[in-house]
Design a protein around this motif. Structure first.
Motif, PDB file in Angstrom:
ATOM      1  N   ALA A 127       0.825  -1.205   0.000  1.00 54.84           N
ATOM      2  CA  ALA A 127       0.000   0.000   0.000  1.00 54.84           C
ATOM      3  C   ALA A 127       0.860   1.256   0.000  1.00 54.84           C
ATOM      4  O   ALA A 127       0.547   2.241  -0.679  1.00 54.84           O
ATOM      5  CB  ALA A 127      -0.930  -0.008   1.213  1.00 54.84           C
ATOM      6  N   ALA A 128       1.958   1.230   0.755  1.00 56.65           N
ATOM      7  CA  ALA A 128       2.851   2.397   0.807  1.00 56.65           C
ATOM      8  C   ALA A 128       3.477   2.654  -0.558  1.00 56.65           C
ATOM      9  O   ALA A 128       3.554   3.805  -1.017  1.00 56.65           O
ATOM     10  CB  ALA A 128       3.946   2.170   1.852  1.00 56.65           C
ATOM     11  N   LEU A 129       3.899   1.585  -1.233  1.00 54.16           N
ATOM     12  CA  LEU A 129       4.512   1.739  -2.551  1.00 54.16           C
ATOM     13  C   LEU A 129       3.492   2.259  -3.557  1.00 54.16           C
ATOM     14  O   LEU A 129       3.843   2.993  -4.497  1.00 54.16           O
ATOM     15  CB  LEU A 129       5.083   0.400  -3.018  1.00 54.16           C
ATOM     16  CG  LEU A 129       5.852   0.390  -4.342  1.00 54.16           C
ATOM     17  CD1 LEU A 129       6.987   1.408  -4.337  1.00 54.16           C
ATOM     18  CD2 LEU A 129       6.402  -1.013  -4.622  1.00 54.16           C
ATOM     19  N   ALA A 130       2.225   1.917  -3.347  1.00 60.17           N
ATOM     20  CA  ALA A 130       1.168   2.356  -4.255  1.00 60.17           C
ATOM     21  C   ALA A 130       0.736   3.793  -3.996  1.00 60.17           C
ATOM     22  O   ALA A 130      -0.109   4.325  -4.724  1.00 60.17           O
ATOM     23  CB  ALA A 130      -0.033   1.425  -4.147  1.00 60.17           C
ATOM     24  N   GLY A 131       1.327   4.423  -2.958  1.00 63.60           N
ATOM     25  CA  GLY A 131       1.000   5.820  -2.675  1.00 63.60           C
ATOM     26  C   GLY A 131       0.304   6.033  -1.358  1.00 63.60           C
ATOM     27  O   GLY A 131      -0.116   7.167  -1.053  1.00 63.60           O
ATOM     28  N   GLY A 132       0.183   4.976  -0.536  1.00 60.32           N
ATOM     29  CA  GLY A 132      -0.474   5.095   0.755  1.00 60.32           C
ATOM     30  C   GLY A 132       0.461   5.575   1.855  1.00 60.32           C
ATOM     31  O   GLY A 132       1.537   6.116   1.585  1.00 60.32           O
ATOM     32  N   SER A 133       0.057   5.344   3.091  1.00 55.38           N
ATOM     33  CA  SER A 133       0.835   5.791   4.243  1.00 55.38           C
ATOM     34  C   SER A 133       2.214   5.128   4.272  1.00 55.38           C
ATOM     35  O   SER A 133       2.346   3.928   4.023  1.00 55.38           O
ATOM     36  CB  SER A 133       0.092   5.449   5.539  1.00 55.38           C
ATOM     37  OG  SER A 133       0.902   5.719   6.666  1.00 55.38           O
ATOM     38  N   LEU A 134       3.225   5.947   4.594  1.00 52.90           N
ATOM     39  CA  LEU A 134       4.599   5.452   4.648  1.00 52.90           C
ATOM     40  C   LEU A 134       5.033   5.085   6.053  1.00 52.90           C
ATOM     41  O   LEU A 134       6.123   4.536   6.240  1.00 52.90           O
ATOM     42  CB  LEU A 134       5.558   6.524   4.104  1.00 52.90           C
ATOM     43  CG  LEU A 134       5.271   7.055   2.697  1.00 52.90           C
ATOM     44  CD1 LEU A 134       6.306   8.115   2.326  1.00 52.90           C
ATOM     45  CD2 LEU A 134       5.287   5.928   1.670  1.00 52.90           C
ATOM     46  N   GLU A 135       4.211   5.343   7.030  1.00 46.85           N
ATOM     47  CA  GLU A 135       4.608   5.160   8.423  1.00 46.85           C
ATOM     48  C   GLU A 135       4.987   3.705   8.709  1.00 46.85           C
ATOM     49  O   GLU A 135       4.191   2.788   8.511  1.00 46.85           O
ATOM     50  CB  GLU A 135       3.477   5.593   9.362  1.00 46.85           C
ATOM     51  CG  GLU A 135       3.875   5.553  10.827  1.00 46.85           C
ATOM     52  CD  GLU A 135       2.801   6.108  11.747  1.00 46.85           C
ATOM     53  OE1 GLU A 135       2.992   6.066  12.969  1.00 46.85           O
ATOM     54  OE2 GLU A 135       1.766   6.582  11.223  1.00 46.85           O
ATOM     55  N   GLY A 136       6.217   3.513   9.157  1.00 50.91           N
ATOM     56  CA  GLY A 136       6.697   2.190   9.524  1.00 50.91           C
ATOM     57  C   GLY A 136       7.000   1.275   8.362  1.00 50.91           C
ATOM     58  O   GLY A 136       7.403   0.123   8.559  1.00 50.91           O
ATOM     59  N   ALA A 137       6.854   1.774   7.138  1.00 50.57           N
ATOM     60  CA  ALA A 137       6.981   0.888   5.974  1.00 50.57           C
ATOM     61  C   ALA A 137       8.399   0.374   5.794  1.00 50.57           C
ATOM     62  O   ALA A 137       8.600  -0.808   5.470  1.00 50.57           O
ATOM     63  CB  ALA A 137       6.515   1.608   4.710  1.00 50.57           C
ATOM     64  N   LEU A 138       9.417   1.219   5.998  1.00 47.31           N
ATOM     65  CA  LEU A 138      10.796   0.763   5.800  1.00 47.31           C
ATOM     66  C   LEU A 138      11.180  -0.309   6.806  1.00 47.31           C
ATOM     67  O   LEU A 138      11.923  -1.241   6.487  1.00 47.31           O
ATOM     68  CB  LEU A 138      11.760   1.939   5.889  1.00 47.31           C
ATOM     69  CG  LEU A 138      11.804   2.878   4.678  1.00 47.31           C
ATOM     70  CD1 LEU A 138      12.797   4.006   4.922  1.00 47.31           C
ATOM     71  CD2 LEU A 138      12.166   2.119   3.408  1.00 47.31           C
ATOM     72  N   VAL A 139      10.670  -0.196   8.029  1.00 47.35           N
ATOM     73  CA  VAL A 139      10.926  -1.229   9.039  1.00 47.35           C
ATOM     74  C   VAL A 139      10.316  -2.543   8.593  1.00 47.35           C
ATOM     75  O   VAL A 139      10.916  -3.619   8.738  1.00 47.35           O
ATOM     76  CB  VAL A 139      10.368  -0.799  10.407  1.00 47.35           C
ATOM     77  CG1 VAL A 139      10.516  -1.928  11.428  1.00 47.35           C
ATOM     78  CG2 VAL A 139      11.076   0.455  10.902  1.00 47.35           C
ATOM     79  N   ARG A 140       9.140  -2.476   8.029  1.00 44.84           N
ATOM     80  CA  ARG A 140       8.467  -3.682   7.564  1.00 44.84           C
ATOM     81  C   ARG A 140       9.188  -4.290   6.367  1.00 44.84           C
ATOM     82  O   ARG A 140       9.224  -5.515   6.208  1.00 44.84           O
ATOM     83  CB  ARG A 140       7.008  -3.372   7.225  1.00 44.84           C
ATOM     84  CG  ARG A 140       6.210  -2.837   8.402  1.00 44.84           C
ATOM     85  CD  ARG A 140       4.758  -2.575   8.023  1.00 44.84           C
ATOM     86  NE  ARG A 140       4.027  -3.821   7.884  1.00 44.84           N
ATOM     87  CZ  ARG A 140       3.336  -4.401   8.865  1.00 44.84           C
ATOM     88  NH1 ARG A 140       3.304  -3.848  10.071  1.00 44.84           N
ATOM     89  NH2 ARG A 140       2.693  -5.538   8.661  1.00 44.84           N
ATOM     90  N   VAL A 141       9.771  -3.443   5.516  1.00 40.64           N
ATOM     91  CA  VAL A 141      10.568  -3.962   4.398  1.00 40.64           C
ATOM     92  C   VAL A 141      11.702  -4.821   4.923  1.00 40.64           C
ATOM     93  O   VAL A 141      11.941  -5.941   4.453  1.00 40.64           O
ATOM     94  CB  VAL A 141      11.120  -2.806   3.540  1.00 40.64           C
ATOM     95  CG1 VAL A 141      12.141  -3.335   2.534  1.00 40.64           C
ATOM     96  CG2 VAL A 141       9.999  -2.087   2.806  1.00 40.64           C
ATOM     97  N   ALA A 142      12.420  -4.309   5.908  1.00 38.28           N
ATOM     98  CA  ALA A 142      13.541  -5.049   6.489  1.00 38.28           C
ATOM     99  C   ALA A 142      13.071  -6.356   7.119  1.00 38.28           C
ATOM    100  O   ALA A 142      13.755  -7.383   7.036  1.00 38.28           O
ATOM    101  CB  ALA A 142      14.259  -4.186   7.514  1.00 38.28           C
ATOM    102  N   ALA A 143      11.898  -6.322   7.749  1.00 36.21           N
ATOM    103  CA  ALA A 143      11.393  -7.510   8.445  1.00 36.21           C
ATOM    104  C   ALA A 143      11.071  -8.655   7.496  1.00 36.21           C
ATOM    105  O   ALA A 143      11.063  -9.824   7.912  1.00 36.21           O
ATOM    106  CB  ALA A 143      10.151  -7.139   9.254  1.00 36.21           C
ATOM    107  N   THR A 144      10.814  -8.363   6.239  1.00 37.63           N
ATOM    108  CA  THR A 144      10.500  -9.429   5.276  1.00 37.63           C
ATOM    109  C   THR A 144      11.745 -10.167   4.776  1.00 37.63           C
ATOM    110  O   THR A 144      11.621 -11.194   4.115  1.00 37.63           O
ATOM    111  CB  THR A 144       9.780  -8.858   4.034  1.00 37.63           C
ATOM    112  OG1 THR A 144      10.680  -8.000   3.318  1.00 37.63           O
ATOM    113  CG2 THR A 144       8.519  -8.091   4.433  1.00 37.63           C
TER     114      THR A 144
END
Length: 299
Positions: A240-257
Motif C-alpha cells: 500500500a505504501a509503494l502504491a502511494g499510501g501511508s509510509l509510516e513504519g513501511a521501511l521497518v516492515r521492508v527489512a522484516a521481510t
C-alpha cells in the motif's frame, strides 16, 4: 587489503583521475553565465568518479583515454541535475540541488549544457564511433527514465521490468565507460546493475550513503526497487505504501521481510557474472575488487 584499497592502489589511477578532474573543470568552466555557474556547482559537489575509474581500469591501453572518463562523468552529472528536477529532490550530496538553488529552467538548461559538453569532449577526439557509443548510452538513460515514470507507484512491476530499468538507467553508462576506453562492455553493464541494486538496498536500509540521496527516497517517490517489490509481495502495508499510501513504519516492515538480504544476493549474483567476463583483462585483480566494492558500497 579491502576491495576498496585494492581498487585505489591501482597504479596510475590517482594521476588519471587528477587529469580527469582538470579536464572536467575546463569543459564546464569555459562558459560564463548562469548555465556555466550551475554546471560548475554540480562539478564542485564532487562524487566518487566511479565511472572514470571504471574507464581507467577497463582500458587495455598503456595510457587510458582521459576523454572517455571525462565524457561519461559529464553525462552522469547531467543526469543527476535532471533527475533531481524530475524527482523534486531538494538536496544533492549535502547541498541544495540545482533546481532548488537556481530554479527549474536553469537546472534543465544546465543538465542540457553538461550533456552537450560531454559530446563535445568526445567529438574533439575525432572518433565518431565513440560519439555513437555515448549517444546510445544517453538514449538508454532517457528510456530508463521514461520506464521509471511508467512504473511509479506500481507494486505489480515485475522484477524483470525493474532489472531492465537498472540496465537502462545505470548499466548502459557503465557499459559506455568500458567501451569508450577499449574494454569489456558486458562487464560494465553487469557491474552497473549490481551497483544500482546495492544503491536501492541502501536507500531502504536507512543507512547514511554518500550519493547525496536521502534514505527512503524511493518509497516516498513511489519508485519500485527490488527490495520494495520483494517486500510488497509479502507485506500488504508495504504494498500500500509503494502504491502511494501511508509510509509510516513501511521501511521497518521492508527489512522484516528479509527483502534487503535477498536483494543483496541478487546484486552479488550480478557482480559474480561481471567477474566471469574478465578473462584476459589486464587489471583483473582491481576489476574483480571493484565488483565487490560496488556491492559493499565502499567506493
Amino acid at each position: 587489503m579491502s576491495a576498496l584499497e585494492t581498487v585505489r592502489a591501482a597504479r596510475g589511477l590517482d594521476a588519471y583521475l587528477e587529469e580527469v578532474e582538470l579536464r572536467l573543470a575546463a569543459a564546464v568552466g569555459g562558459y560564463p553565465g548562469l548555465v556555466g555557474e550551475v554546471g560548475g556547482s554540480a562539478l564542485s559537489a564532487g562524487g566518487k568518479r566511479l565511472r572514470p575509474a571504471l574507464a581507467f581500469l577497463s582500458s587495455p591501453h598503456i595510457d587510458p583515454p582521459v576523454a572517455a572518463g571525462v565524457a561519461v562523468e559529464l553525462v552522469h552529472m547531467a543526469t543527476l541535475v535532471h533527475d533531481d528536477l524530475i524527482d523534486g529532490a531538494a538536496v544533492r550530496r549535502g547541498r541544495p540541488s540545482a533546481w532548488r538553488q537556481h530554479g527549474d529552467h536553469a537546472a534543465k538548461s544546465a543538465g542540457d549544457f553538461l550533456f552537450a559538453r560531454a559530446f563535445a569532449v568526445l567529438a574533439a577526439e575525432g572518433e565518431p564511433e565513440a560519439v555513437t557509443t555515448l549517444a546510445e548510452a544517453a538514449l538508454a538513460l532517457a528510456r530508463g527514465e521514461a520506464l521509471q515514470r511508467l512504473q511509479r507507484h506500481d507494486p505489480d512491476t515485475t522484477v524483470e521490468g525493474y532489472l531492465e530499468r537498472c540496465a537502462l538507467k545505470t548499466g548502459k553508462l557503465f557499459e559506455a565507460a568500458c567501451l569508450l576506453a577499449g574494454g569489456n562492455g558486458r562487464f560494465g553493464l553487469l557491474l552497473g546493475v549490481a551497483f544500482q541494486i546495492a544503491d536501492d538496498v541502501l536507500d531502504c536500509s536507512g543507512e547514511t550513503i554518500e550519493t547525496g540521496k536521502v534514505p527512503g527516497t524511493d518509497l516516498r517517490d513511489g519508485t519500485p526497487t527490488l527490495p520494495l517489490l520483494l517486500a510488497a509481495r509479502e507485506d500488504p502495508e508495504v504494498r500500500a505504501a509503494l502504491a502511494g499510501g501511508s509510509l509510516e513504519g513501511a521501511l521497518v516492515r521492508v527489512a522484516a521481510t528479509g527483502a534487503l538480504d535477498r536483494s543483496r544476493d541478487v546484486a552479488l549474483d550480478y557482480a559474480s557474472r561481471a567477474r566471469a567476463c574478465l578473462d584476459g583483462a589486464g587489471r583483473r585483480e582491481e576489476l574483480e575488487a571493484l565488483t565487490r566494492a560496488v556491492v559493499e558500497r565502499s567506493f
